[in-house]
Scaffold this active site. Structure first.
Site, PDB file in Angstrom:
ATOM      1  N   TYR A  56      15.215  16.823  36.515  1.00  0.00           N
ATOM      2  CA  TYR A  56      15.671  16.674  35.329  1.00  0.00           C
ATOM      3  C   TYR A  56      15.009  17.824  34.917  1.00  0.00           C
ATOM      4  CZ  TYR A  56      20.264  16.283  33.886  1.00  0.00           C
ATOM      5  OH  TYR A  56      22.098  16.723  32.923  1.00  0.00           O
ATOM      6  N   GLU A  58      15.418  20.035  31.896  1.00  0.00           N
ATOM      7  CA  GLU A  58      16.110  21.047  30.982  1.00  0.00           C
ATOM      8  C   GLU A  58      14.615  21.965  30.516  1.00  0.00           C
ATOM      9  OE1 GLU A  58      17.639  18.831  27.695  1.00  0.00           O
ATOM     10  OE2 GLU A  58      19.254  18.481  29.323  1.00  0.00           O
ATOM     11  N   ASP A 202      28.339  43.295  35.478  1.00  0.00           N
ATOM     12  CA  ASP A 202      28.469  42.216  36.374  1.00  0.00           C
ATOM     13  C   ASP A 202      28.764  42.320  37.960  1.00  0.00           C
ATOM     14  OD1 ASP A 202      29.391  39.832  37.637  1.00  0.00           O
ATOM     15  OD2 ASP A 202      31.143  39.599  36.388  1.00  0.00           O
ATOM     16  N   THR A 228      26.651  36.866  41.021  1.00  0.00           N
ATOM     17  CA  THR A 228      26.964  35.268  41.287  1.00  0.00           C
ATOM     18  C   THR A 228      25.663  35.709  42.638  1.00  0.00           C
ATOM     19  OG1 THR A 228      27.921  36.069  42.795  1.00  0.00           O
ATOM     20  CG2 THR A 228      28.930  34.890  40.501  1.00  0.00           C
ATOM     21  N   LYS A 231      27.671  36.134  46.526  1.00  0.00           N
ATOM     22  CA  LYS A 231      28.830  36.373  47.594  1.00  0.00           C
ATOM     23  C   LYS A 231      28.134  37.423  48.735  1.00  0.00           C
ATOM     24  CE  LYS A 231      31.871  35.737  43.501  1.00  0.00           C
ATOM     25  NZ  LYS A 231      32.776  36.094  42.865  1.00  0.00           N
ATOM     26  N   ARG A 237      25.644  28.816  45.649  1.00  0.00           N
ATOM     27  CA  ARG A 237      26.055  28.756  44.141  1.00  0.00           C
ATOM     28  C   ARG A 237      25.480  29.059  43.654  1.00  0.00           C
ATOM     29  NH1 ARG A 237      31.984  28.502  47.060  1.00  0.00           N
ATOM     30  NH2 ARG A 237      32.653  29.142  45.075  1.00  0.00           N
TER      31      ARG A 237
HETATM   32  C1  LIG Z   1      32.651  35.267  41.134  1.00  0.00           C
HETATM   33  C2  LIG Z   1      32.874  36.298  40.194  1.00  0.00           C
HETATM   34  C3  LIG Z   1      32.850  35.922  38.908  1.00  0.00           C
HETATM   35  C4  LIG Z   1      31.861  34.045  38.709  1.00  0.00           C
HETATM   36  O1  LIG Z   1      31.430  33.599  39.722  1.00  0.00           O
HETATM   37  P1  LIG Z   1      31.930  31.750  39.882  1.00  0.00           P
HETATM   38  O2  LIG Z   1      30.554  31.549  40.481  1.00  0.00           O
HETATM   39  O3  LIG Z   1      33.602  31.709  40.769  1.00  0.00           O
HETATM   40  O4  LIG Z   1      32.010  31.577  38.088  1.00  0.00           O
HETATM   41  C5  LIG Z   1      32.146  36.508  37.621  1.00  0.00           C
HETATM   42  N1  LIG Z   1      32.477  37.922  37.662  1.00  0.00           N
HETATM   43  C6  LIG Z   1      32.533  38.454  38.386  1.00  0.00           C
HETATM   44  C7  LIG Z   1      32.694  40.033  38.782  1.00  0.00           C
HETATM   45  C8  LIG Z   1      32.593  38.344  40.260  1.00  0.00           C
HETATM   46  O5  LIG Z   1      33.459  38.110  41.410  1.00  0.00           O
END
Ligand SMILES: *Cc1c(COP(=O)(O)O)cnc(C)c1O
Length: 423
Positions: A56, A58, A202, A228, A231, A237
């Site tokens: 942990y 925090e 994003d 993220t 991807k 993750r």
């Molecule tokens: C995948 C994605 C997210 C969210 O990601 P999670 O890990 O699934 O919560 C946010 N914004 C965009 C543009 C995404 O493609």
């Protein structure tokens, strides 16, 4: 890698171990075209499965609320430094649990409940967390949505400017989940500056392309960047928030204590490993290969009479509109999955069908590029997809079964990282 892949789990809980093994085989046998997915390296897999999950922590390095941070502090600091170096930002927060919490943290950092926020609407390729109605972000903030143009399939920057001048959003999102074209970060930045909004980019989908120089970077244009890590960036993750030094404090406070408790230290370690991999000299070639594959696949689909939103792609994904093929996205995606070609049905801009049975398919090349497929494989993939879509309109399962066999056979020459089948 090793057999069984998870020896302790195999002994302790054969039910779960068996399902994990089945999933590994599924990932091995299928052509994985889901645009948000990938295969992480064995090193990233190992880092995510360490004793760090026991800890942990925090707070932030040097300012924790629990003792025993002698090794977690340097792990998180290394991850932060690598993120800053790779993307060229002044600040990085690597603690968000995933992309959605990272985006919520941006609201927490810059907005009060009820404030106006502007984002690309979900059916046009935006993300739920950019203010869509069913999301907390659409319920707790006043959401204003921009669209793509019907004729180009691309974001309408004139509409973005007009809307921003009229609605005065405090926060503007650019980026999304089904955008096949380059995002014009400088144009968004100019609109944000003109209207006094914070610009958030994003880059969840394209982070690997940005890191590898295959897509322009929002750094220097956006006030804050979320992504993220799992991807195209090919990490575990997780998520990161990148910003200028000016916003560092607000971002950190929003993540903790604003929104989260303890960070997932095992994920932080795996993010650090993935960021090291993304800074290696071979990573730009991977990023550019993703785009080359997506372009080749798009061209082969167009040749077979498929209608692509915006006519093609500049990045890792293609959005197909099946309207002229006389089949919905869902039955097509299900038939393709049975044929070993895994993708997702997707709404297309101005879709006339319902969200649960929309007109489109989204196709991405991140995972198959990691696996070693190149442009020369793309015409065959398009041919299989076409065969299966046509067979699905006639409910012809024999084609589906034949293609599944051909896909398995082709992929047997392309190992996946982290798992090998027992002979
Ligand atoms: C995948 C994605 C997210 C969210 O990601 P999670 O890990 O699934 O919560 C946010 N914004 C965009 C543009 C995404 O493609």
């Amino acid at each position: 890698m090793h057999q069984p892949a998870v020896p302790h789990l195999h002994d302790q809980d054969p039910e779960i171990a068996g399902l994990v093994e089945d999933e590994a085989r599924r990932q091995y046998e299928k052509l994985r075209l889901i645009a948000s997915e990938n295969y992480v390296s064995p090193a990233v897999l190992e880092a995510s499965g360490t004793v760090l999950t026991n800890k942990y922590s925090e707070g932030y390095a040097g300012r924790r609320y629990y003792e025993g941070q002698q090794f977690v502090d340097p792990i998180e600091t290394v991850a932060i430094e690598r993120a800053k170096e790779l993307f060229g930002t002044e600040h990085a927060n690597v603690q968000p649990y995933s992309g959605s919490p990272a985006n919520l943290a941006v609201y927490m950092a810059f907005l009060d409940p009820g404030d106006p926020v502007m984002g690309l609407s979900l059916p046009m390729g935006g993300h739920l967390t950019h203010g869509w109605s069913v999301s907390a972000t659409g319920k707790w903030f006043r959401s204003v949505r921009y669209d793509v143009r019907a004729d180009t399939g691309c974001v309408d920057m004139d509409q973005v400017r007009d809307l921003a001048l009229k609605e005065r959003p405090k926060l503007i999102w650019c980026g999304g989940t089904a955008i096949p074209r380059i995002i014009d970060f400088p144009a968004f930045a100019e609109i944000a500056r003109e209207t006094g909004a914070v610009l958030a980019a994003d880059i969840a989908h394209i982070a690997g392309l940005v890191a590898g120089g295959a897509h322009p970077s929002p750094v220097g244009h956006a006030d804050v960047i979320t992504t993220t890590t799992h991807k195209t960036l090919r990490g575990p993750r997780g998520a990161m928030i990148l910003s200028t030094a000016e916003h560092a404090k607000a971002v950190d406070k929003a993540v903790f204590p604003g929104l989260q408790g303890g960070p997932h230290d095992h994920t932080t370690a795996a993010i650090a490993v993935a960021l090291k991999e993304a800074s290696q000299p071979d990573f730009p070639a991977y990023a550019h290969q993703i785009v080359a594959n997506a372009r080749a696949l798009a061209a082969a689909l167009v040749e077979r009479g498929y209608d692509l939103i915006s006519g093609g792609t500049d990045n890792h994904l293609t959005l197909m509109d099946l309207t002229n093929k006389g089949i919905g996205g869902k039955p097509a995606a299900q038939a393709l999955d049975r044929a070993g070609i895994e993708l997702n049905y997707n709404a297309v801009p101005f879709d006339t069908r319902k969200p649960f049975d929309p007109s489109g398919l989204r196709v991405g090349t991140g995972a198959i590029t990691t696996r070693g497929l190149t442009e020369r494989h793309m015409p065959q993939i398009a041919a299989w997809m076409d065969e299966v879509v046509q067979a699905a309109t006639k409910q012809d399962e024999s084609v589906v079964e034949r293609v599944a066999g051909e896909v398995r056979e082709m992929l047997a020459s392309y190992p996946i990282p982290g798992w090998t089948p027992t002979p």
